[in-house]
Structures are given as C-alpha cells and as structure tokens.
Design an enzyme around this catalytic site. Structure first.
Site, short mmCIF file in Angstrom:
data_model
loop_
_atom_site.label_atom_id
_atom_site.label_comp_id
_atom_site.label_asym_id
_atom_site.label_seq_id
_atom_site.Cartn_x
_atom_site.Cartn_y
_atom_site.Cartn_z
N LYS A 136 6.04 -12.48 16.69
CA LYS A 136 6.20 -12.30 15.25
C LYS A 136 5.21 -13.18 14.49
O LYS A 136 4.64 -14.13 15.04
CB LYS A 136 7.63 -12.67 14.82
CG LYS A 136 8.70 -11.78 15.39
CD LYS A 136 8.51 -10.32 15.04
CE LYS A 136 8.94 -10.00 13.63
NZ LYS A 136 8.81 -8.54 13.35
N TYR A 195 1.99 -9.85 15.94
CA TYR A 195 2.28 -8.97 14.81
C TYR A 195 2.19 -9.80 13.54
O TYR A 195 2.71 -10.92 13.49
CB TYR A 195 3.71 -8.40 14.91
CG TYR A 195 3.88 -7.34 15.97
CD1 TYR A 195 3.18 -6.14 15.90
CD2 TYR A 195 4.77 -7.51 17.02
CE1 TYR A 195 3.34 -5.15 16.87
CE2 TYR A 195 4.94 -6.53 18.00
CZ TYR A 195 4.22 -5.35 17.91
OH TYR A 195 4.38 -4.38 18.86
N HIS A 235 1.70 -7.99 9.92
CA HIS A 235 2.15 -7.19 8.76
C HIS A 235 1.82 -7.90 7.44
O HIS A 235 2.68 -8.12 6.60
CB HIS A 235 3.67 -6.91 8.86
CG HIS A 235 4.01 -6.07 10.04
ND1 HIS A 235 3.73 -4.71 10.10
CD2 HIS A 235 4.57 -6.38 11.24
CE1 HIS A 235 4.11 -4.24 11.27
NE2 HIS A 235 4.62 -5.21 11.98
N ARG A 262 12.03 -12.04 21.90
CA ARG A 262 10.91 -11.63 22.73
C ARG A 262 9.95 -12.81 22.95
O ARG A 262 10.00 -13.81 22.24
CB ARG A 262 10.15 -10.47 22.06
CG ARG A 262 10.91 -9.18 22.07
CD ARG A 262 10.22 -8.11 21.25
NE ARG A 262 10.31 -8.38 19.82
CZ ARG A 262 9.75 -7.63 18.87
NH1 ARG A 262 9.06 -6.56 19.19
NH2 ARG A 262 9.88 -7.95 17.59
N ASP A 321 12.01 0.22 8.31
CA ASP A 321 10.99 -0.83 8.17
C ASP A 321 9.89 -0.41 7.20
O ASP A 321 9.11 -1.24 6.75
CB ASP A 321 10.42 -1.25 9.53
CG ASP A 321 9.71 -0.11 10.25
OD1 ASP A 321 9.96 1.07 9.92
OD2 ASP A 321 8.90 -0.40 11.14
N GLU A 354 -0.63 -4.91 15.05
CA GLU A 354 -0.33 -3.60 14.45
C GLU A 354 -1.55 -2.88 13.90
O GLU A 354 -1.46 -1.70 13.59
CB GLU A 354 0.74 -3.74 13.34
CG GLU A 354 0.30 -4.41 12.05
CD GLU A 354 0.36 -5.92 12.10
OE1 GLU A 354 0.68 -6.49 13.16
OE2 GLU A 354 0.08 -6.56 11.05
N1 LIG Z 1 13.40 0.09 12.84
C1 LIG Z 1 12.63 -0.29 13.84
O1 LIG Z 1 12.92 -1.23 14.57
C2 LIG Z 1 11.35 0.47 14.12
C3 LIG Z 1 10.68 0.29 15.34
C4 LIG Z 1 9.53 1.07 15.57
C5 LIG Z 1 9.08 1.97 14.59
N2 LIG Z 1 9.78 2.10 13.42
C6 LIG Z 1 9.38 3.06 12.37
O2 LIG Z 1 9.68 4.38 12.76
C7 LIG Z 1 8.89 5.27 11.99
C8 LIG Z 1 8.25 6.31 12.87
O3 LIG Z 1 7.29 5.69 13.73
P1 LIG Z 1 6.45 6.51 14.79
O4 LIG Z 1 5.75 5.52 15.65
O5 LIG Z 1 7.29 7.54 15.44
O6 LIG Z 1 5.37 7.23 13.86
P2 LIG Z 1 4.50 8.52 14.25
O7 LIG Z 1 3.32 8.48 13.33
O8 LIG Z 1 4.30 8.61 15.72
O9 LIG Z 1 5.44 9.73 13.85
C9 LIG Z 1 5.80 10.04 12.53
C10 LIG Z 1 5.94 11.54 12.44
O10 LIG Z 1 6.50 11.85 11.17
C11 LIG Z 1 5.98 13.12 10.82
N3 LIG Z 1 6.24 13.37 9.41
C12 LIG Z 1 5.62 12.86 8.31
N4 LIG Z 1 6.17 13.36 7.20
C13 LIG Z 1 7.17 14.18 7.59
C14 LIG Z 1 8.11 15.01 6.89
N5 LIG Z 1 8.11 15.07 5.56
N6 LIG Z 1 9.00 15.72 7.63
C15 LIG Z 1 8.99 15.66 8.98
N7 LIG Z 1 8.13 14.92 9.69
C16 LIG Z 1 7.22 14.20 8.99
C17 LIG Z 1 4.50 13.01 11.19
O11 LIG Z 1 3.90 14.29 11.28
C18 LIG Z 1 4.60 12.29 12.53
O12 LIG Z 1 4.63 13.19 13.63
C19 LIG Z 1 7.88 4.38 11.25
O13 LIG Z 1 8.33 4.15 9.95
C20 LIG Z 1 7.92 3.10 12.04
O14 LIG Z 1 7.51 1.99 11.27
C21 LIG Z 1 10.88 1.36 13.18
#
Ligand SMILES: NC(=O)c1ccc[n+]([C@@H]2O[C@H](COP(=O)([O-])OP(=O)(O)OC[C@H]3O[C@@H](n4cnc5c(N)ncnc54)[C@H](O)[C@@H]3O)[C@@H](O)[C@H]2O)c1
Length: 373
Positions: free
Chosen positions: A74, A93, A95, A15, A269, A117
């Site tokens: 990054k 970003y 972190h 990116r 992550d 972030e």
């Molecule tokens: N791997 C990657 O490249 C990447 C990229 C972007 C985001 N992420 C990760 O994805 C995850 C989700 O991000 P997001 O932006 O959707 O967050 P978000 O806050 O929008 O959504 C998280 C949801 O999880 C729900 N939740 C919490 N505990 C729960 C449980 N026990 N059961 C069911 N639901 C529950 C919350 O109510 C919330 O609606 C984060 O860990 C984020 O860091 C990873």
C-alpha cells in the site's frame, strides 16, 4: 542492489510485497534482501522462512534507510512520510490521483516513486492490477452466496439449487477481469449466470472461453432494469478507465429487487455502480437499503492475504528483478510499460493524470531522467 521489504502499517492490511520464494530469486541473482521483522506475518510467512532463504531480518528504521529499492503493497501513510528520501526508489500501489497529501510528500522528499497500478503491458493492459481484480471477482460470488443465506440477512436461497429446485440467478454487470472471475465461481456454484457487457469484442471473447455456460447480453439502461429485477445476486464490475464508475443501477431498480437479494459492488473503489452503494470494510462489510443487502468492501483482496500476496508478487517479481538487475534507468529504457509506472522522480511529477489532478507541473519522464541505452 539492496532491496527492502517493509511491513505494512495501514489498518486491515495483511499483505506483504515479497514472498520468501521471491526473496530467494533475488538473493540467487546476487542482490541483498532486507525484510522488516514481522512483514510477512499477516500472510503466514514467518521471519525465519525469509532468513532461511538468505534475507536479512531488520528493524523498521534500517529497512527504510538502507534500501535502494523498497517494496511495499500500500501507499505510504503519514507516519511513514518522514522516511521518504532522495536515493530511495519506492515500488508499491500509490493511487496518487486520489491523494494530494501523499503526492506532495513524495515530491518534497525527492524519492523516486513507481506505482504498481500505472505499469502497463505493451498492449496497454495493467498487469499489476489484474491479479487483484481476479481475486475480487472470485470473492464477489462467494460473498454473494454467503449473504444470501437467511441467518446473514439474505433471502435464504442456495445459489446452486438442488435436483428438482431451480438455481439462483446471478447478474454480473461488466464482463472484464472482475466479471469473468465472478462468473467462473458463480457457474461453479451451479447458479444461472448472466453477464451484461457493452463491448462486443469482449462478449465474443467471453462466449469463447465460457462456451455457452452464461447468457451474454448487451448492457443498456433498459436491459439493466429488467435483469436486476430478476436477479438474486447482482455483481457490479464495470470500469471506465480513469473515471468514476457510472451509476448504472438506480435506487428504484434496487427497490424493485426481491427482498433479501444481495448486491456486491466491486467497483466501489471507483465510486460504485449502484446509486445506493457506500464504501464498507472487512470488519463491517454489509448494510441494507430497500431490503437488499449491499456488500461494498473497497479492498476485497485484503481479506485473503495468503492468496493475494502470492498473486501480487507473482506479477511484480519480474519488474523487481528487472529494476534490480539494470537499475531503474536501465529497466525503464528497456520497457516503456514499466516507464509508465514512474509517477514521481527527482521532486517532479512524471505521470500526467496525477499532475493534472493536483494542479502540479507535469514533467515527462524523458525530461527529468535520461534513460540509459
Ligand atoms: N473492491 C475491490 O477490492 C476491487 C478489487 C479489484 C478491482 N476492483 C474494481 O472492479 C472494477 C472492475 O475492474 P476490472 O479489472 O474487471 O476492469 P476491466 O476493465 O477488466 O473490466 C471492466 C468492464 O466493464 C465494461 N463496461 C464498461 N461500461 C459498462 C457498462 N455501462 N455496462 C456493462 N459493462 C461495462 C468494460 O467493457 C469492461 O469489459 C474496477 O472499478 C476496479 O477498480 C475493485
């Protein structure tokens, strides 16, 4: 203001922090834009395209030493630490809570570091994280569909089915930004989709926007266990802000899944929400545990840099414009949500959670910095 765009040197990062369209906006507003040669190549933006809109193509030394505001994607990596300096504002970003070495390098250098972030909206949302969650959610269902195919180790199941043959079942745990976007693509593929959430308000919202196209269920250990056993694809998309992801799916539950099923742990992550997860990369994205394929790529948007660069810069550009127009002090005074992004300033840590994570003194922004106005 002189705004620089550095080329990312972290492995597997394609990116860039500003598109030519964004560069043009800044040039038109009277700013000088310096773009490091080759910075946009991974996102299919050639140097000439930046040059055509009025940016100056420069070398790595110049972009770091001459910019007032340096845009990156990054966090700086160790070879870049010696380039950090007083008088430079870095917007990227970071972190930092997870990286003590970088935090100390930023503090020692005197640089001002604003983290994407931790910028917030007035409502407490994270506007510069959301676009990456949208992308990761959409990719999650695509990756799941792909790895369900037999030649890629899957059960050999088409998620959408065909007339006369039932569709596959997709279970999404967590109905936030990632979960909603995973659902949109899974529905589009024709799968039967269930979302487990624990926020009733969020479920009401999902019910409104998805209008009966998904099954919404309250998340509990018992519900997770029975839903996981029925699913062909499980997407882990939970987030508890500031905390490691809870291990909601145990090894036993994974062992109870059908052979060749797929789990995509987007929350990897934050440590992942499957007991059996471990981080993977785009080069080697999957592994198999208990006959279930695990996809656990920590930087999913990095796989689609053209889309991710545009989505990121759509979100960051208004903040870049504000900092460029008013200076960081003026921009922060006008927008307390942007102020939350300031992590390090004047050799001090101005973000409480980062200070706490590394045992460093916390200096509230107002103490180190007298915002104008
Ligand atoms: N791997 C990657 O490249 C990447 C990229 C972007 C985001 N992420 C990760 O994805 C995850 C989700 O991000 P997001 O932006 O959707 O967050 P978000 O806050 O929008 O959504 C998280 C949801 O999880 C729900 N939740 C919490 N505990 C729960 C449980 N026990 N059961 C069911 N639901 C529950 C919350 O109510 C919330 O609606 C984060 O860990 C984020 O860091 C990873």
């Amino acid at each position: 203001m002189r705004i620089g765009v550095a080329k990312e040197i972290k492995p597997d990062e394609y990116r860039v922090a500003l598109t030519p369209a964004g560069a043009l906006e800044l040039v038109r507003a009277g700013h000088e834009v310096l773009v490091e040669a080759g910075a946009g190549a991974g996102s299919a933006f050639a140097d000439e395209v930046y040059a055509r809109v009025g940016a100056r193509i420069v070398g790595v030394d110049e972009v770091w030493s001459e910019s007032d505001l340096l845009l990156k994607v990054k966090e700086p990596v160790p070879p870049e630490y010696p380039r950090l300096r007083e008088g430079l504002t870095l917007f990227t970003y970071l972190h930092l809570a997870a990286d003590e070495g970088l935090t100390r390098a930023l503090v020692d250098s005197g640089v001002t570091a604003v983290a994407y972030e931790t910028v917030e909206t007035a409502g407490g949302a994270l506007p510069l994280l959301a676009p990456m969650s949208e992308i990761a959610g959409r990719l999650a269902s695509q990756a799941g569909a792909y790895f369900l195919e037999k030649p890629f180790g899957g059960r050999g199941l088409l998620l959408g089915g065909v007339p006369g043959v039932a569709p596959g079942r997709v279970l999404i745990i967590g109905g936030g930004i990632v979960g909603y976007n995973a659902a949109i693509i899974a529905i589009g593929l024709g799968a039967q989709v269930t979302i487990l959430e624990r926020s009733i308000d969020r479920m009401r919202h999902l019910e409104e926007v998805l209008s009966g196209r998904v099954t919404l269920l309250m998340s509990s250990s018992l519900q997770i266990e029975s839903s996981v056993a029925e699913a062909d694809l499980v997407v882990g998309a939970v987030l508890i802000p500031g905390a490691l992801a809870p291990k909601l799916v145990t090894r036993e539950m994974v062992a109870g899944m059908k052979q060749g099923s797929v789990v995509v742990d987007v929350a990897i992550d934050q440590g992942g929400c499957f007991e059996t997860s471990r981080p993977t990369t785009h080069t080697d994205p999957v592994f198999v545990v208990e006959d279930v394929t695990h996809y656990c790529v920590t930087n999913m948007p990095g796989g689609v840099p053209i889309t991710a660069t545009k989505a990121l810069t759509n979100a960051t550009l208004p903040y870049v414009e504000a900092i460029a127009a008013r200076g960081l002090d003026g921009a922060v005074a006008a927008d307390r949500g942007l102020a939350k992004g300031v992590n390090v300033l004047g050799g001090r840590v101005a973000y409480e959670a980062v200070a706490a994570a590394h045992g460093l003194p916390y200096s509230p922004l107002d103490e180190v910095f007298a915002p104008a106005g």
